[in-house]
Design a protein around this motif. Structure first.
Motif, PDB file in Angstrom:
ATOM      1  N   ARG A 174       6.419   5.902   3.753  1.00  0.00           N
ATOM      2  CA  ARG A 174       6.429   5.495   2.351  1.00  0.00           C
ATOM      3  C   ARG A 174       7.325   6.495   1.636  1.00  0.00           C
ATOM      4  O   ARG A 174       7.047   7.691   1.615  1.00  0.00           O
ATOM      5  CB  ARG A 174       5.004   5.581   1.797  1.00  0.00           C
ATOM      6  CG  ARG A 174       4.880   5.433   0.317  1.00  0.00           C
ATOM      7  CD  ARG A 174       3.490   5.922  -0.111  1.00  0.00           C
ATOM      8  NE  ARG A 174       3.238   5.733  -1.516  1.00  0.00           N
ATOM      9  CZ  ARG A 174       3.572   6.626  -2.442  1.00  0.00           C
ATOM     10  NH1 ARG A 174       4.221   7.727  -2.123  1.00  0.00           N
ATOM     11  NH2 ARG A 174       3.278   6.404  -3.711  1.00  0.00           N
TER      12      ARG A 174
ATOM     13  N   LEU B  72       8.059   4.659  -4.988  1.00  0.00           N
ATOM     14  CA  LEU B  72       7.585   3.452  -5.662  1.00  0.00           C
ATOM     15  C   LEU B  72       8.778   2.641  -6.149  1.00  0.00           C
ATOM     16  O   LEU B  72       9.828   3.200  -6.476  1.00  0.00           O
ATOM     17  CB  LEU B  72       6.713   3.832  -6.862  1.00  0.00           C
ATOM     18  CG  LEU B  72       5.506   4.715  -6.542  1.00  0.00           C
ATOM     19  CD1 LEU B  72       4.775   5.081  -7.823  1.00  0.00           C
ATOM     20  CD2 LEU B  72       4.565   3.996  -5.582  1.00  0.00           C
TER      21      LEU B  72
ATOM     22  N   SER C 144       9.180   1.274  -8.832  1.00  0.00           N
ATOM     23  CA  SER C 144       9.530   1.606 -10.216  1.00  0.00           C
ATOM     24  C   SER C 144      10.500   2.789 -10.293  1.00  0.00           C
ATOM     25  O   SER C 144      11.109   3.035 -11.324  1.00  0.00           O
ATOM     26  CB  SER C 144       8.257   1.919 -11.006  1.00  0.00           C
ATOM     27  OG  SER C 144       7.542   2.950 -10.362  1.00  0.00           O
ATOM     28  N   GLN C 145      10.634   3.516  -9.185  1.00  0.00           N
ATOM     29  CA  GLN C 145      11.550   4.655  -9.194  1.00  0.00           C
ATOM     30  C   GLN C 145      12.988   4.230  -8.906  1.00  0.00           C
ATOM     31  O   GLN C 145      13.894   5.045  -8.998  1.00  0.00           O
ATOM     32  CB  GLN C 145      11.128   5.679  -8.130  1.00  0.00           C
ATOM     33  CG  GLN C 145       9.875   6.449  -8.481  1.00  0.00           C
ATOM     34  CD  GLN C 145       9.427   7.289  -7.301  1.00  0.00           C
ATOM     35  OE1 GLN C 145       8.660   6.849  -6.471  1.00  0.00           O
ATOM     36  NE2 GLN C 145       9.934   8.506  -7.227  1.00  0.00           N
TER      37      GLN C 145
ATOM     38  N   PHE D 249      15.986   9.861  -1.906  1.00  0.00           N
ATOM     39  CA  PHE D 249      14.557  10.105  -1.664  1.00  0.00           C
ATOM     40  C   PHE D 249      14.380  10.891  -0.374  1.00  0.00           C
ATOM     41  O   PHE D 249      15.016  10.576   0.643  1.00  0.00           O
ATOM     42  CB  PHE D 249      13.802   8.781  -1.535  1.00  0.00           C
ATOM     43  CG  PHE D 249      13.621   8.081  -2.838  1.00  0.00           C
ATOM     44  CD1 PHE D 249      12.461   8.248  -3.574  1.00  0.00           C
ATOM     45  CD2 PHE D 249      14.621   7.269  -3.343  1.00  0.00           C
ATOM     46  CE1 PHE D 249      12.296   7.612  -4.789  1.00  0.00           C
ATOM     47  CE2 PHE D 249      14.463   6.630  -4.564  1.00  0.00           C
ATOM     48  CZ  PHE D 249      13.306   6.799  -5.286  1.00  0.00           C
TER      49      PHE D 249
ATOM     50  N   ARG E 294       2.784  16.289   6.352  1.00  0.00           N
ATOM     51  CA  ARG E 294       3.716  16.016   5.255  1.00  0.00           C
ATOM     52  C   ARG E 294       4.937  16.925   5.240  1.00  0.00           C
ATOM     53  O   ARG E 294       5.083  17.792   4.396  1.00  0.00           O
ATOM     54  CB  ARG E 294       2.983  16.092   3.910  1.00  0.00           C
ATOM     55  CG  ARG E 294       1.909  15.020   3.760  1.00  0.00           C
ATOM     56  CD  ARG E 294       1.282  14.974   2.376  1.00  0.00           C
ATOM     57  NE  ARG E 294       2.247  14.882   1.299  1.00  0.00           N
ATOM     58  CZ  ARG E 294       2.954  13.783   1.021  1.00  0.00           C
ATOM     59  NH1 ARG E 294       2.808  12.701   1.746  1.00  0.00           N
ATOM     60  NH2 ARG E 294       3.799  13.776   0.017  1.00  0.00           N
TER      61      ARG E 294
ATOM     62  N   LEU F 151       0.026  -2.387  -4.102  1.00  0.00           N
ATOM     63  CA  LEU F 151      -1.275  -1.744  -4.196  1.00  0.00           C
ATOM     64  C   LEU F 151      -1.914  -2.164  -5.515  1.00  0.00           C
ATOM     65  O   LEU F 151      -1.290  -2.048  -6.575  1.00  0.00           O
ATOM     66  CB  LEU F 151      -1.134  -0.233  -4.193  1.00  0.00           C
ATOM     67  CG  LEU F 151      -0.614   0.433  -2.912  1.00  0.00           C
ATOM     68  CD1 LEU F 151      -0.615   1.933  -3.088  1.00  0.00           C
ATOM     69  CD2 LEU F 151      -1.508   0.051  -1.738  1.00  0.00           C
TER      70      LEU F 151
ATOM     71  N   VAL G  48      -4.110  -1.940  -8.728  1.00  0.00           N
ATOM     72  CA  VAL G  48      -4.586  -0.873  -9.600  1.00  0.00           C
ATOM     73  C   VAL G  48      -5.623  -1.481 -10.530  1.00  0.00           C
ATOM     74  O   VAL G  48      -5.370  -2.507 -11.148  1.00  0.00           O
ATOM     75  CB  VAL G  48      -3.421  -0.300 -10.430  1.00  0.00           C
ATOM     76  CG1 VAL G  48      -3.943   0.711 -11.427  1.00  0.00           C
ATOM     77  CG2 VAL G  48      -2.377   0.306  -9.531  1.00  0.00           C
TER      78      VAL G  48
ATOM     79  N   VAL H 244       0.919  -1.530  -8.248  1.00  0.00           N
ATOM     80  CA  VAL H 244       1.990  -0.579  -7.949  1.00  0.00           C
ATOM     81  C   VAL H 244       2.635  -1.027  -6.652  1.00  0.00           C
ATOM     82  O   VAL H 244       1.951  -1.383  -5.702  1.00  0.00           O
ATOM     83  CB  VAL H 244       1.394   0.838  -7.802  1.00  0.00           C
ATOM     84  CG1 VAL H 244       2.395   1.769  -7.156  1.00  0.00           C
ATOM     85  CG2 VAL H 244       0.980   1.363  -9.159  1.00  0.00           C
TER      86      VAL H 244
ATOM     87  N   GLU I 173       4.898  -0.138  -3.479  1.00  0.00           N
ATOM     88  CA  GLU I 173       5.436   0.974  -2.693  1.00  0.00           C
ATOM     89  C   GLU I 173       6.635   0.524  -1.872  1.00  0.00           C
ATOM     90  O   GLU I 173       6.692  -0.619  -1.430  1.00  0.00           O
ATOM     91  CB  GLU I 173       4.389   1.479  -1.711  1.00  0.00           C
ATOM     92  CG  GLU I 173       3.223   2.184  -2.345  1.00  0.00           C
ATOM     93  CD  GLU I 173       2.226   2.652  -1.295  1.00  0.00           C
ATOM     94  OE1 GLU I 173       1.588   3.669  -1.516  1.00  0.00           O
ATOM     95  OE2 GLU I 173       2.117   1.995  -0.241  1.00  0.00           O
TER      96      GLU I 173
ATOM     97  N   TRP J  41       8.449   1.152   1.638  1.00  0.00           N
ATOM     98  CA  TRP J  41       8.300   1.737   2.969  1.00  0.00           C
ATOM     99  C   TRP J  41       9.598   1.563   3.733  1.00  0.00           C
ATOM    100  O   TRP J  41      10.249   0.525   3.653  1.00  0.00           O
ATOM    101  CB  TRP J  41       7.164   1.046   3.733  1.00  0.00           C
ATOM    102  CG  TRP J  41       5.820   1.474   3.234  1.00  0.00           C
ATOM    103  CD1 TRP J  41       5.244   1.109   2.050  1.00  0.00           C
ATOM    104  CD2 TRP J  41       4.897   2.334   3.890  1.00  0.00           C
ATOM    105  NE1 TRP J  41       4.007   1.703   1.921  1.00  0.00           N
ATOM    106  CE2 TRP J  41       3.767   2.455   3.043  1.00  0.00           C
ATOM    107  CE3 TRP J  41       4.900   3.018   5.108  1.00  0.00           C
ATOM    108  CZ2 TRP J  41       2.668   3.239   3.369  1.00  0.00           C
ATOM    109  CZ3 TRP J  41       3.801   3.779   5.444  1.00  0.00           C
ATOM    110  CH2 TRP J  41       2.699   3.895   4.582  1.00  0.00           C
TER     111      TRP J  41
END
Lengths: 654, 235
Positions: free
Chosen positions: B98, B101, B103-104, B114, B129, B206, B208, B214, B216, B218
């Protein structure tokens, strides 16, 4: 006593025969007398012995793993007594060895010393040369710093293009698909075990064969024959001393060897270059477009090495010898040219701050336009190099401070440092709207963060007294760096112009001079009080000193200002603050620009505490409880905010 | 003190010294490594007595000597080589990651950088991570989903940068240039052997509570071999 010693030596000789060996070693005939031109082979042996000695001592402190390699080299370089010198000698002697190899090689070819019966020994020499190159390739990675990591990475990627088994070769060398612990352990085993072992074995045969065939002497001889000891040994030793002096000189001058920032697989080092003696290969590859690369990386170098190996047979004829000499000089000349070209390409811009305009003025428009791409590439290289040096200084300073290196390794220092991470994160998440620049004194290291067309305030010095004063300055509040950026709703025909208008009205044009002074003094105090809310670490002392003025400023904000200005209002008429926590719908001023305030604001500027419905285009970066739904995680947010507030660790040398 | 070369020599029944195990007498190796001769006289240079086995016996013993020796050496070498080759037996899965988002990534046709962050196993360490690479996401005006380019240069694996001023991708190592659609600026003349590598993108919604879902992004983060004209995963 003397008799005992002599008996002991006799006994040793009778059991080992060492006297015979010594005699053979030292009293070899040097036909025509000792010569300076015979020293090069010996200096190479001495250089190798130096590498063995320094290498073994480095080994005693070196630890090959991704969390300890850079760290242990750092320890050798900065903490251990004489560690820098040890490392410096090892580093520069490796380079001296390449130079000595080249001299030795040219001499052998020039003299035709590869001819029968010395062909085999010539081949052994070539093998030794390849081993030495292998040693320097593997050694470059071991400090696990950005420079070695990324330069070696290019090397192993090239290895993957080896015809037939490239992928498997790369995987075996790297110890997997990507760099990690096993890359280091493998490179170290090669560098400190396999390659030196092979070198010792081949060197022993090389020397034995050299003794068997003797020195290649030019007829007529320059003088009477002498023995190796002491005349030639003296010359060899003086030459060895000379080499060592040069190497120690360099090691002292550079105080050891460079150590760039710890290898960071996530941040490419754009200025990664191989050691200078491999630069010609690096440059050579630029000539070969995609499909042809295998020619530049394998076929042509392979043919060249093949010709070198065939030299003794080519040189059987006189023409062949001339060919060999010419071939070698073309090869060395070409390598020298490519090296110079590589350096020129990288440095043509001059400095990292150069502009194309300056370049045009210097070299004329035509030349400049022709080299526009190259200039841009050079500028990128110089910038990357400068930034990397800067980052290295910072990490080393952190590692040397009270903070020290955590068990997870020095990369954690890099990742947890707002000073290093802030600009990167700001560029990624904020710079497309915000500017970050001090126009009066721009920081060349942060030139990336200058946004030529910002659509949000300039965040340089946010929360500081200067910044707060500018926000309360009628000239500046509506300017592009504060609330008057392009498309702002806070100025002109915008929907929310109250703040800018309020500040400007307070300083109305027809305000008498005495009144104006009073308002100015009040605003100065308000700026101090507002800025004190931020609790900036850099301003802690000033805030403590000016407690009285700050208290007066607070009182003015909480309503006192209304008595001084014509509009009859103060901050708390719009903003919740101090004694009026429930008044107004503009952003709350308690803790304004403090760490928590900023984090909460970036999380969600549309929150009722901040802009609510009148938020301009600022995105909510982390409005959800569930981190999975947010753009920014807690740590990243903290790093950005800390960096903006100048809140990072300032190392104190222990 | 008498320093005598003969001390410690064991004599066999016939008065001959034992062939092996005597390190005090001078060992002389002839060119046949299977025949070791002893010099048990004190005068160096004197021709030693030789023990030459019968031919048939010699052949058999030679065979077993070589066999035993080879097995003795091959055991450890085999174990070593097996370990050395272990990376070849391991297949790594390219992880679905992932990266951010939706929205980014505004639909402005511009590349957005990214980092690719996922759990990472390095030999004996598991890193939660970790940044293992980077992608550029580009969403064309009106497009529902972005496309993704890996930032790894297909030439030699350096990290490609994006120059917004020139509207091109540039590799800092060997100066490859790519257009905004990932194609090479100079086609086959370019140093890079192929265009930038596209990665598969999928969107995941996802829910909310009490708000818009939202979305995502991937990305299937495949690591491709560099320096080849065709895309081949490194796994």
């Amino acid at each position: 006593m003397r008799k005992l010693a002599s008996n002991l030596v006799d006994w040793l000789d009778s059991r080992s025969g060492f006297r015979g060996v010594m005699r053979e070693a030292l009293y070899e005939q040097v036909p025509g007398g000792a010569r300076w031109r015979y020293v090069w082979g010996s200096t190479l042996v001495m250089a190798f012995v130096t590498q063995l000695i320094t290498g073994i001592f480095l080994w005693m402190a070196y630890s090959p793993s991704t969390q300890t390699a850079w760290e242990s080299v750092f320890y050798i370089q900065f903490d251990m007594e004489g560690g820098w010198l040890l490392r410096g000698i090892h580093h520069f002697m490796a380079q001296a060895m390449i130079v000595l190899l080249a001299i030795h090689f040219v001499q052998v070819v020039w003299d035709g010393a590869y001819r029968a019966p010395r062909e085999l020994n010539f081949l052994l020499g070539l093998i030794l040369m390849l081993i030495v190159l292998g040693l320097s390739l593997t050694g470059y990675l071991l400090p696990w710093d950005q420079k070695g990591y990324w330069a070696t990475n290019v090397g192993t990627e090239l290895a993957s293009q080896t015809p037939l088994a490239g992928g498997a070769i790369r995987k075996l060398v790297v110890g997997g698909n990507s760099y990690g612990h096993l890359t280091l352990t493998r490179f170290f085993a090669l560098h400190a075990g396999i390659l030196p072992g092979a070198l010792i074995a081949f060197l022993a045969i090389h020397l034995a064969l050299f003794r068997r065939h003797g020195i290649t002497v030019k007829e007529p001889k320059a003088g009477p024959d002498v023995t190796f000891w002491p005349d030639q040994v003296l010359k060899d030793s003086v030459a060895a001393l000379g080499v060592l002096a040069a190497v120690v000189g360099l090691a002292v001058y550079y105080h050891g060897a460079e150590l760039t920032a710890p290898a960071d697989p996530a941040n490419n080092y754009a200025a990664a270059r191989p050691e200078w003696y491999f630069l010609f290969l690096f440059q050579f590859l630029k000539w070969f477009p995609g499909q042809m690369e295998v020619w530049g990386a394998f076929i042509i170098p392979g043919v060249v090495v093949g010709v070198l190996f065939l030299m003794p047979w080519i040189g059987r004829w006189k023409v062949g010898h001339v060919f060999n000499v010419l071939f070698l000089f073309v090869l060395l000349g070409g390598a020298a040219l490519l090296t110079v070209q590589a350096i020129c390409d990288d440095t043509m811009a001059g400095t990292a701050d150069a502009t194309f305009e300056e370049y045009k003025n210097k070299f004329g428009k035509e030349t400049a336009e022709e080299n526009k791409q190259a200039f841009a590439a050079s500028l990128d290289f110089l910038k990357a190099k400068r930034d990397a040096q800067h980052a290295a200084e910072r990490v080393i300073a952190l590692a040397r401070s009270d903070l020290g290196i955590p068990p997870t390794g020095a990369l954690a220092l890099v990742y947890d440092d707002p000073y290093l991470q802030g600009p990167l994160l700001f560029k990624q998440y904020c710079a497309s709207c915000h500017n970050y620049v001090d126009w009066k004194n721009p920081d060349p290291l942060l030139s990336d963060l200058v946004n030529p067309a910002p659509t949000a305030p300039n965040l340089h010095g946010v929360g500081s007294r200067k910044w707060a004063a500018a926000l309360l300055d009628p000239e500046q509040v509506g300017g592009p760096d504060y609330l008057g950026y392009p498309g702002s709703p806070f100025v002109g025909d915008g929907d929310n112009t109250e703040m800018v208008e309020f500040v400007q009205e307070c300083f109305g044009e027809d305000l008498p001079a005495a009144e104006r002074e009073k308002v100015e003094a009040a605003f100065q105090k308000i700026a101090m009080a507002l800025s004190a809310e931020a609790k900036l670490p850099a301003q802690a002392a000033a805030d403590a000193d000016d407690q009285r003025a700050i208290a007066e400023g607070r009182a003015l904000m909480e309503g006192g200002l209304a008595d001084l200005v014509e509009s009859g209002s103060s901050c708390t008429d719009c903003h919740p603050f101090g004694k009026h926590p429930d008044d107004g719908e503009s952003p709350v001023l308690d803790g304004y620009m403090s760490r928590q305030w900023m984090i909460d604001f970036v999380r969600n500027p549309e929150d009722a505490r901040f802009y609510g419905d009148i938020n301009d285009r600022m995105p909510a970066f982390a409005p959800h409880e569930d981190p999975q739904l947010n753009q920014l995680d807690e740590k990243t947010l903290g790093l950005i905010v800390d960096w903006l507030r100048g809140d990072w660790y300032r190392p104190v040398r222990p | 003190m008498r320093l005598d070369g003969q001390r410690g020599v064991e004599l066999e029944a016939g008065g001959q010294p034992k062939q092996w195990g005597n390190y005090c007498g001078r060992m002389v190796h002839s060119f046949n490594p299977l025949v070791t001769t002893m010099d048990n006289s004190k005068q160096p240079g004197e021709r030693p007595d030789q023990i030459v086995p019968a031919a048939k016996e010699k052949n058999r013993r030679s065979f077993f000597a070589i066999l035993a020796g080879a097995i003795a050496m091959l055991g450890p070498i085999g174990a070593g080589i097996c370990t050395f080759l272990s990376p070849l037996f391991r297949q790594t899965q390219s992880p679905a990651v992932r990266v951010g988002l939706l929205s980014q990534v505004p639909d402005d046709g511009e590349p957005h950088f990214f980092s690719v962050v996922t759990d990472w196993q390095d030999a004996w360490n598991r890193y939660p991570r970790q940044k293992i690479g980077a992608v550029y996401l580009i969403r064309q005006p009106g497009a529902n989903a972005p496309i993704a380019f890996t930032a790894k240069c297909p030439h030699a694996g350096c990290s490609i940068g994006y120059s917004a001023a020139e509207g091109v991708f540039k590799c800092p190592c060997h100066t490859s240039v790519f257009n905004i659609d990932g194609t090479r600026a100079q086609g086959d003349e370019e140093v890079a052997p192929r265009d930038m590598d596209l990665l598969d993108v999928s969107l995941e919604e996802l829910a909310v509570e009490g708000g818009d879902p939202v979305i995502e992004i991937w990305v299937n983060f495949v690591d491709y071999q560099t320096g080849r004209s065709t895309k081949m995963p490194t796994t």
